[in-house]
Write a protein that holds these residues in place. Structure first.
Motif, PDB file in Angstrom:
ATOM      1  N   ILE A 157       4.452  -5.574  15.858  1.00  6.26           N
ATOM      2  CA  ILE A 157       3.444  -5.098  14.909  1.00  6.26           C
ATOM      3  C   ILE A 157       2.411  -4.251  15.640  1.00  6.26           C
ATOM      4  CG2 ILE A 157       1.716  -5.762  13.181  1.00  6.26           C
ATOM      5  CD1 ILE A 157       3.040  -8.547  13.109  1.00  6.26           C
ATOM      6  N   TYR A 158       2.013  -3.158  15.002  1.00  9.67           N
ATOM      7  CA  TYR A 158       0.854  -2.377  15.438  1.00  9.67           C
ATOM      8  C   TYR A 158      -0.086  -2.244  14.246  1.00  9.67           C
ATOM      9  CZ  TYR A 158       3.514  -1.087  19.574  1.00  9.67           C
ATOM     10  OH  TYR A 158       4.234  -1.132  20.746  1.00  9.67           O
ATOM     11  N   ARG A 159      -1.382  -2.423  14.496  1.00  8.40           N
ATOM     12  CA  ARG A 159      -2.363  -2.274  13.421  1.00  8.40           C
ATOM     13  C   ARG A 159      -3.494  -1.367  13.888  1.00  8.40           C
ATOM     14  NH1 ARG A 159      -4.301  -7.593  10.752  1.00  8.40           N
ATOM     15  NH2 ARG A 159      -5.333  -7.970  12.742  1.00  8.40           N
ATOM     16  N   PHE A 160      -3.690  -0.309  13.135  1.00  8.11           N
ATOM     17  CA  PHE A 160      -4.797   0.623  13.375  1.00  8.11           C
ATOM     18  C   PHE A 160      -5.866   0.378  12.324  1.00  8.11           C
ATOM     19  CE2 PHE A 160      -6.080   5.193  12.144  1.00  8.11           C
ATOM     20  CZ  PHE A 160      -7.270   5.120  12.860  1.00  8.11           C
ATOM     21  N   THR A 161      -7.043  -0.055  12.768  1.00 16.48           N
ATOM     22  CA  THR A 161      -8.180  -0.261  11.873  1.00 16.48           C
ATOM     23  C   THR A 161      -9.173   0.855  12.121  1.00 16.48           C
ATOM     24  OG1 THR A 161      -7.849  -2.658  11.920  1.00 16.48           O
ATOM     25  CG2 THR A 161      -9.993  -1.863  11.163  1.00 16.48           C
ATOM     26  N   TRP A 162      -9.561   1.534  11.052  1.00 11.88           N
ATOM     27  CA  TRP A 162     -10.352   2.759  11.148  1.00 11.88           C
ATOM     28  C   TRP A 162     -11.695   2.541  10.457  1.00 11.88           C
ATOM     29  CZ3 TRP A 162      -8.848   7.884   8.252  1.00 11.88           C
ATOM     30  CH2 TRP A 162      -9.485   8.979   8.856  1.00 11.88           C
ATOM     31  N   LEU A 163     -12.752   2.461  11.256  1.00  6.68           N
ATOM     32  CA  LEU A 163     -14.092   2.220  10.716  1.00  6.68           C
ATOM     33  C   LEU A 163     -14.956   3.444  10.945  1.00  6.68           C
ATOM     34  CD1 LEU A 163     -14.672  -1.458  11.952  1.00  6.68           C
ATOM     35  CD2 LEU A 163     -13.616  -0.661   9.810  1.00  6.68           C
ATOM     36  N   PRO A 190     -13.646   2.030   4.935  1.00  7.42           N
ATOM     37  CA  PRO A 190     -12.833   1.410   5.991  1.00  7.42           C
ATOM     38  C   PRO A 190     -11.364   1.381   5.568  1.00  7.42           C
ATOM     39  CG  PRO A 190     -14.755   0.059   5.431  1.00  7.42           C
ATOM     40  CD  PRO A 190     -14.610   1.082   4.356  1.00  7.42           C
ATOM     41  N   MET A 191     -10.479   1.565   6.545  1.00  4.57           N
ATOM     42  CA  MET A 191      -9.044   1.562   6.277  1.00  4.57           C
ATOM     43  C   MET A 191      -8.315   0.820   7.385  1.00  4.57           C
ATOM     44  SD  MET A 191      -8.364   5.507   5.120  1.00  4.57           S
ATOM     45  CE  MET A 191      -9.379   6.300   3.861  1.00  4.57           C
ATOM     46  N   THR A 192      -7.157   0.282   7.036  1.00  4.38           N
ATOM     47  CA  THR A 192      -6.290  -0.310   8.056  1.00  4.38           C
ATOM     48  C   THR A 192      -4.848   0.045   7.738  1.00  4.38           C
ATOM     49  OG1 THR A 192      -5.861  -2.323   9.327  1.00  4.38           O
ATOM     50  CG2 THR A 192      -5.898  -2.555   6.956  1.00  4.38           C
ATOM     51  N   PHE A 193      -4.061   0.223   8.815  1.00  2.00           N
ATOM     52  CA  PHE A 193      -2.664   0.623   8.711  1.00  2.00           C
ATOM     53  C   PHE A 193      -1.857  -0.295   9.623  1.00  2.00           C
ATOM     54  CE2 PHE A 193      -5.582   4.093   8.254  1.00  2.00           C
ATOM     55  CZ  PHE A 193      -5.157   4.809   7.154  1.00  2.00           C
ATOM     56  N   ARG A 194      -0.967  -1.098   9.046  1.00  2.00           N
ATOM     57  CA  ARG A 194      -0.207  -2.085   9.820  1.00  2.00           C
ATOM     58  C   ARG A 194       1.286  -1.756   9.723  1.00  2.00           C
ATOM     59  NH1 ARG A 194       1.065  -6.955   7.379  1.00  2.00           N
ATOM     60  NH2 ARG A 194      -0.793  -6.675   6.068  1.00  2.00           N
ATOM     61  N   PHE A 195       1.884  -1.415  10.864  1.00  2.00           N
ATOM     62  CA  PHE A 195       3.288  -1.012  10.929  1.00  2.00           C
ATOM     63  C   PHE A 195       4.076  -2.150  11.574  1.00  2.00           C
ATOM     64  CE2 PHE A 195       5.953   3.069  11.919  1.00  2.00           C
ATOM     65  CZ  PHE A 195       6.901   2.663  10.999  1.00  2.00           C
ATOM     66  N   GLU A 196       5.076  -2.682  10.846  1.00  2.00           N
ATOM     67  CA  GLU A 196       5.825  -3.829  11.318  1.00  2.00           C
ATOM     68  C   GLU A 196       7.317  -3.517  11.423  1.00  2.00           C
ATOM     69  OE1 GLU A 196       5.147  -7.353   9.056  1.00  2.00           O
ATOM     70  OE2 GLU A 196       2.969  -7.322   9.356  1.00  2.00           O
ATOM     71  N   LYS A 197       7.903  -4.006  12.497  1.00  2.00           N
ATOM     72  CA  LYS A 197       9.358  -3.905  12.693  1.00  2.00           C
ATOM     73  C   LYS A 197       9.925  -5.314  12.851  1.00  2.00           C
ATOM     74  CE  LYS A 197      12.857  -2.387  16.058  1.00  2.00           C
ATOM     75  NZ  LYS A 197      13.434  -3.731  16.262  1.00  2.00           N
TER      76      LYS A 197
END
Length: 238
Positions: free
Chosen positions: A110-116, A122-129
């Motif tokens: 998992i990678y999660r980019f949280t953008w503040l 605010p946004m978050t993007f969570r990419f899971e394999k």
């Protein structure tokens, strides 16, 4: 001392050195079954930090006057942990109802980019394999990154391809994510915090970069944004 013993000692010293400077962040050291979570691993206690505090050393900031103006220099204060930053970031992730990534072992990557952004949503993007399945989740709050988070305004997911996962992980690799400085590596005002977490079966890491506008780390985060249906102008990508 024989050659074999010297080699063993050398390896041990090198391992200790790498662990101390942060290049080895085993998930084992963070797993904590006492943290209360729901069935989706979302913490039920709003005071629960979203990151191990030792991963966010406190950064000291100095304004230095030069012939070309004023520049900011930062210095990590060893042994001091920035609870203000951890609590600030965590408050927004609580509002997003995001899962913790460090408290238990996972069978996926998992990678999660949280953008503040200071003045924007605010946004978050969570990419899971997991095995041969690739899913991107993203959420948008109706508050502001530098103020109160607000509530969830957008919550979406998208099934992606192995090609898109590979393109993203290649960008992460070019950014040397797993070797980047831990925690918040720089400080500024009226900008944005770009926070990236990564976890797999053996490692966990989190880094934060202030307002990047180019470079491999920026490109990796920006790629996640591009995989969504969010329409953002260049002016809003700060």
């Amino acid at each position: 001392m024989n050659k074999t013993l010297r080699q063993i000692l050398s390896i041990g010293i090198l391992t200790l050195f790498l662990t101390q400077i942060g290049f080895s962040q085993s998930i084992e050291k963070f797993v904590d079954s006492t943290i209360e979570v729901d069935s989706l691993n979302v913490p039920t206690d709003l005071k629960q930090p979203y990151f191990p505090k030792e991963m966010f050393p406190e950064v000291e900031m100095d304004w230095i006057k030069t012939d070309k103006g004023t520049k900011i220099e930062t210095k990590v204060k060893e042994g001091n942990y920035d609870e203000f930053v951890v609590n600030w970031y965590s408050k927004h992730l609580h509002a997003m109802k995001e899962p913790l990534l460090f408290n238990r072992k996972v069978n996926k990557e998992i990678y999660r980019f949280t953008w503040l952004r200071t003045f924007d949503k605010p946004m978050t993007f969570r990419f899971e394999k997991k095995n041969d399945r690739f899913i991107l989740y993203w959420k948008v709050l109706n508050g502001a990154g530098g103020y109160e988070p607000g509530e969830i305004e957008i919550e979406r997911l998208k099934i992606l391809t192995e090609k898109e996962w590979t393109e993203f992980t290649q960008l992460i690799g070019k950014a040397n994510f797993w070797e980047m400085d831990l925690g918040r590596s720089s400080i500024g005002t009226d900008g944005s915090e770009w926070i990236m977490e990564g976890v797999n079966q053996t490692e966990y890491r989190v880094v934060s970069v202030w307002s990047p506008n180019k470079g491999n780390f920026h490109n990796a985060c920006d790629y996640l944004i591009s995989l969504t249906n969010l329409k953002l102008t260049d002016k809003k990508k700060y």
